[in-house]
Design an enzyme around this catalytic site. Structure first.
Site, PDB file in Angstrom:
ATOM      1  N   TYR A   1       0.861  -1.189   0.000  1.00 48.06           N
ATOM      2  CA  TYR A   1       0.000   0.000   0.000  1.00 48.06           C
ATOM      3  C   TYR A   1       0.891   1.229   0.000  1.00 48.06           C
ATOM      4  O   TYR A   1       1.827   1.314   0.802  1.00 48.06           O
ATOM      5  CB  TYR A   1      -0.889  -0.007   1.246  1.00 48.06           C
ATOM      6  CG  TYR A   1      -1.763   1.218   1.421  1.00 48.06           C
ATOM      7  CD1 TYR A   1      -1.518   2.146   2.444  1.00 48.06           C
ATOM      8  CD2 TYR A   1      -2.840   1.468   0.572  1.00 48.06           C
ATOM      9  CE1 TYR A   1      -2.323   3.265   2.611  1.00 48.06           C
ATOM     10  CE2 TYR A   1      -3.649   2.586   0.742  1.00 48.06           C
ATOM     11  CZ  TYR A   1      -3.381   3.485   1.761  1.00 48.06           C
ATOM     12  OH  TYR A   1      -4.173   4.605   1.922  1.00 48.06           O
TER      13      TYR A   1
ATOM     14  N   ASP B   1       9.452   2.573  -0.710  1.00 42.57           N
ATOM     15  CA  ASP B   1       8.440   3.280   0.088  1.00 42.57           C
ATOM     16  C   ASP B   1       8.717   2.947   1.554  1.00 42.57           C
ATOM     17  O   ASP B   1       8.336   1.884   2.047  1.00 42.57           O
ATOM     18  CB  ASP B   1       7.029   2.833  -0.340  1.00 42.57           C
ATOM     19  CG  ASP B   1       5.974   3.513   0.510  1.00 42.57           C
ATOM     20  OD1 ASP B   1       4.775   3.314   0.234  1.00 42.57           O
ATOM     21  OD2 ASP B   1       6.340   4.227   1.456  1.00 42.57           O
TER      22      ASP B   1
ATOM     23  N   LYS C   1       5.039   9.373   8.625  1.00 44.25           N
ATOM     24  CA  LYS C   1       4.903   8.856   9.991  1.00 44.25           C
ATOM     25  C   LYS C   1       5.970   9.384  10.958  1.00 44.25           C
ATOM     26  O   LYS C   1       5.903  10.545  11.381  1.00 44.25           O
ATOM     27  CB  LYS C   1       4.851   7.318   9.944  1.00 44.25           C
ATOM     28  CG  LYS C   1       3.640   6.809   9.124  1.00 44.25           C
ATOM     29  CD  LYS C   1       3.566   5.308   9.061  1.00 44.25           C
ATOM     30  CE  LYS C   1       2.562   4.848   8.032  1.00 44.25           C
ATOM     31  NZ  LYS C   1       1.161   4.897   8.447  1.00 44.25           N
TER      32      LYS C   1
HETATM   33  P1  KE4 Z   1      -0.562   8.420   4.405  1.00 40.64           P
HETATM   34  O1  KE4 Z   1      -1.053   9.124   3.147  1.00 40.64           O
HETATM   35  O2  KE4 Z   1      -1.668   7.631   5.078  1.00 40.64           O
HETATM   36  O3  KE4 Z   1       0.172   9.352   5.362  1.00 40.64           O
HETATM   37  O4  KE4 Z   1       0.562   7.359   3.946  1.00 40.64           O
HETATM   38  C1  KE4 Z   1       0.226   6.394   2.987  1.00 40.64           C
HETATM   39  C2  KE4 Z   1       1.188   5.233   3.126  1.00 40.64           C
HETATM   40  C3  KE4 Z   1       2.185   5.095   2.172  1.00 40.64           C
HETATM   41  N1  KE4 Z   1       3.081   4.100   2.250  1.00 40.64           N
HETATM   42  C4  KE4 Z   1       3.037   3.197   3.259  1.00 40.64           C
HETATM   43  C5  KE4 Z   1       4.049   2.096   3.298  1.00 40.64           C
HETATM   44  C6  KE4 Z   1       2.040   3.303   4.267  1.00 40.64           C
HETATM   45  O5  KE4 Z   1       2.006   2.385   5.269  1.00 40.64           O
HETATM   46  C7  KE4 Z   1       1.101   4.331   4.204  1.00 40.64           C
HETATM   47  C8  KE4 Z   1      -0.026   4.481   5.211  1.00 40.64           C
HETATM   48  N2  KE4 Z   1      -0.152   3.431   6.154  1.00 40.64           N
HETATM   49  C9  KE4 Z   1      -1.480   3.166   6.661  1.00 40.64           C
HETATM   50  C10 KE4 Z   1      -1.345   2.029   7.685  1.00 40.64           C
HETATM   51  N3  KE4 Z   1      -1.643   0.809   7.110  1.00 40.64           N
HETATM   52  C11 KE4 Z   1      -2.122   4.385   7.241  1.00 40.64           C
HETATM   53  C12 KE4 Z   1      -3.329   4.128   8.116  1.00 40.64           C
HETATM   54  C13 KE4 Z   1      -4.544   4.755   7.511  1.00 40.64           C
HETATM   55  O6  KE4 Z   1      -4.754   4.633   6.271  1.00 40.64           O
HETATM   56  O7  KE4 Z   1      -5.319   5.337   8.307  1.00 40.64           O
END
Ligand code: KE4
Length: 430
Positions: A144, A239, A267
């Site tokens: 993801y 990523d 994060k």
């Molecule tokens: P954000 O746009 O949510 O800040 O980041 C996206 C993203 C990109 N790459 C990786 C490897 C990630 O884990 C994420 C976001 N992680 C999720 C947790 N599974 C965020 C939790 C959520 O969507 O509320």
């Protein structure tokens, strides 16, 4: 456990916010029940609006390497607030952030701050396309990278958990440039490269996948990706939104000894505030506007308040390299206790851990990719989740997520978690 206030708030929220939440996974859809609304966080603990206290293993989905509200981040924020929170003009702290990121992650020669992981990955792919003049890119099933249209093609995390392998609203045009390979399967990458010779701008991969549970890439796989990208002039993007500064000081690329061309962050680098970043080779990053012609922008990118929190977190990492030994000791203690519990109930469920990221899968097969992770029994996971919650242990409300240990988790927290799990295993699986 009484969650009457959360129930009331959730009914109210659902009238005004889609699904009552601002990010799908928080709605407890895949585990059922009412999401608990949190009032405050401190160290390893969260307290909900009904006064129930939990040992927190979500840590805001990764940012809280040091637990909730550590003094050094709180003080940095209070200090900055006195001076103002946002100017829309360059500030010195943005240079300090760029210096510390490039110092801790040697493959990053230049970096651009953004406001989320999605913005970081979206911008990194656009930059790779602008740099190479090519249009297609490869991602891996179950990984993801946020919710930009061209990533929502069998994404992991929310989309996988919600059982929506692709998202309505993503146009065929957008999806047509996204190629899907299998994680840890270099043959599947070679096949795509052969079939799209000279058309692939980038390969984006989570070197430690944290959105289909936790799955560590095989070192050989990453090394082969690296050499394929060199040969085919493809931009390799790691990523590290989740793994960056989480699994090692220099992230997964330090752990594996494989350097990507671009890296995305999020994060931890925000210390709990909305921050993302993408960076890498100078020759690629100079393509980003205004030095180059790949457009990328953001009203609050490099926001001084967010930078203050992020810089405080990275500075703590820089000045305390033994942070990772502490995290390793805590997380390995927890893993050992979990394995004891599994042995005692005679179950060989898969348990994957990389540093302070861990996931328990309710399948007895090894979990190494998307196909194996979806064999997990999500119904059992749902029961497990709620029984642990009842016992004051707050895990991810979805099987295809990670749990995070922070420096704030005490030996007592870990022992309590192990004991609770032993009870829950008896109750759910006994
Ligand atoms: P954000 O746009 O949510 O800040 O980041 C996206 C993203 C990109 N790459 C990786 C490897 C990630 O884990 C994420 C976001 N992680 C999720 C947790 N599974 C965020 C939790 C959520 O969507 O509320």
């Amino acid at each position: 456990m009484d969650i009457i206030k959360s129930e009331r708030l959730f009914e109210k929220a659902k009238k005004l916010i889609p699904g009552g939440v601002n990010s799908p996974v928080r709605a407890f859809k895949s585990v059922g029940g009412t999401p608990v609304f949190m009032e405050k966080g401190n160290g390893s603990k969260l307290t909900d609006v009904d006064g129930n206290e939990y040992i927190d293993y979500i840590g805001s989905w990764g940012p809280h390497l040091f637990g909730h509200n550590p003094a050094f981040i709180k003080n940095a924020l209070l200090n900055q607030i006195e001076k103002g929170v946002s100017f829309g003009a360059p500030t010195e702290i943005e240079i300090k952030m760029a210096e510390i990121i490039t110092e801790l992650v040697p493959s990053v020669e230049m970096v651009r701050m953004v406001n989320s992981g999605t913005e970081a990955t979206m911008s990194a792919v656009r930059t790779a396309r602008g740099f190479t003049g090519k249009e297609k890119f490869i991602k891996f099933e179950g990984c993801y990278h946020g919710h930009a249209d061209y990533f929502l093609i069998k994404a992991g995390s929310g989309a996988l958990t919600l059982g929506v392998p692709t998202s309505p609203g993503v146009t065929k045009g957008n999806a047509s440039d996204t190629l899907l390979a299998d994680y840890n399967n270099i043959e599947s990458v070679i096949k795509l490269i052969e079939a799209n010779k000279g058309e692939i701008a980038a390969i984006i991969v989570e070197p430690v996948a944290g959105n289909m549970g936790v799955i560590k890439a095989e070192e050989e796989f990453l090394k082969e990706l690296r050499s394929l990208c060199n040969k085919e002039e493809i931009v390799l993007i790691f990523d590290e939104v989740m793994s960056g500064f989480r699994v090692a000081r220099g992230g997964a690329q330090e752990l594996f000894g494989v350097q990507p061309d671009l890296t995305t962050f999020g994060k931890i680098i925000g210390g709990g505030l909305p921050v993302g970043a993408f960076g890498g080779k100078k020759e690629i990053m100079e393509k980003v506007s205004p030095s180059g012609d790949v457009y990328q922008a953001g009203t609050l990118s490099g926001n001084p308040l967010a930078m203050a929190a992020g810089y405080a977190a990275l500075n703590e990492i820089k000045n305390n390299p033994d942070v990772y030994n502490k995290l390793e000791e805590k997380a390995s203690f927890l893993e050992k206790g979990f394995r004891e519990n599994l042995k005692n109930i005679g179950k060989n469920f898969a348990l994957n851990r990389v540093g302070s990221m861990m996931a328990l899968f309710f399948t007895e097969e090894k979990v190494t990719d998307f196909k194996s992770t979806v064999k997990s029994d999500t119904a059992i996971y749902g029961k497990y989740f709620h029984e642990m919650l009842q016992r004051g242990i707050y895990l991810a409300p979805a099987q295809f997520e990670a749990m995070f240990v922070s420096t704030a988790h005490t030996r007592e927290d870990l022992e309590k978690t192990i004991e609770a799990q032993a009870e829950v295993f008896e109750y759910v699986l006994g």
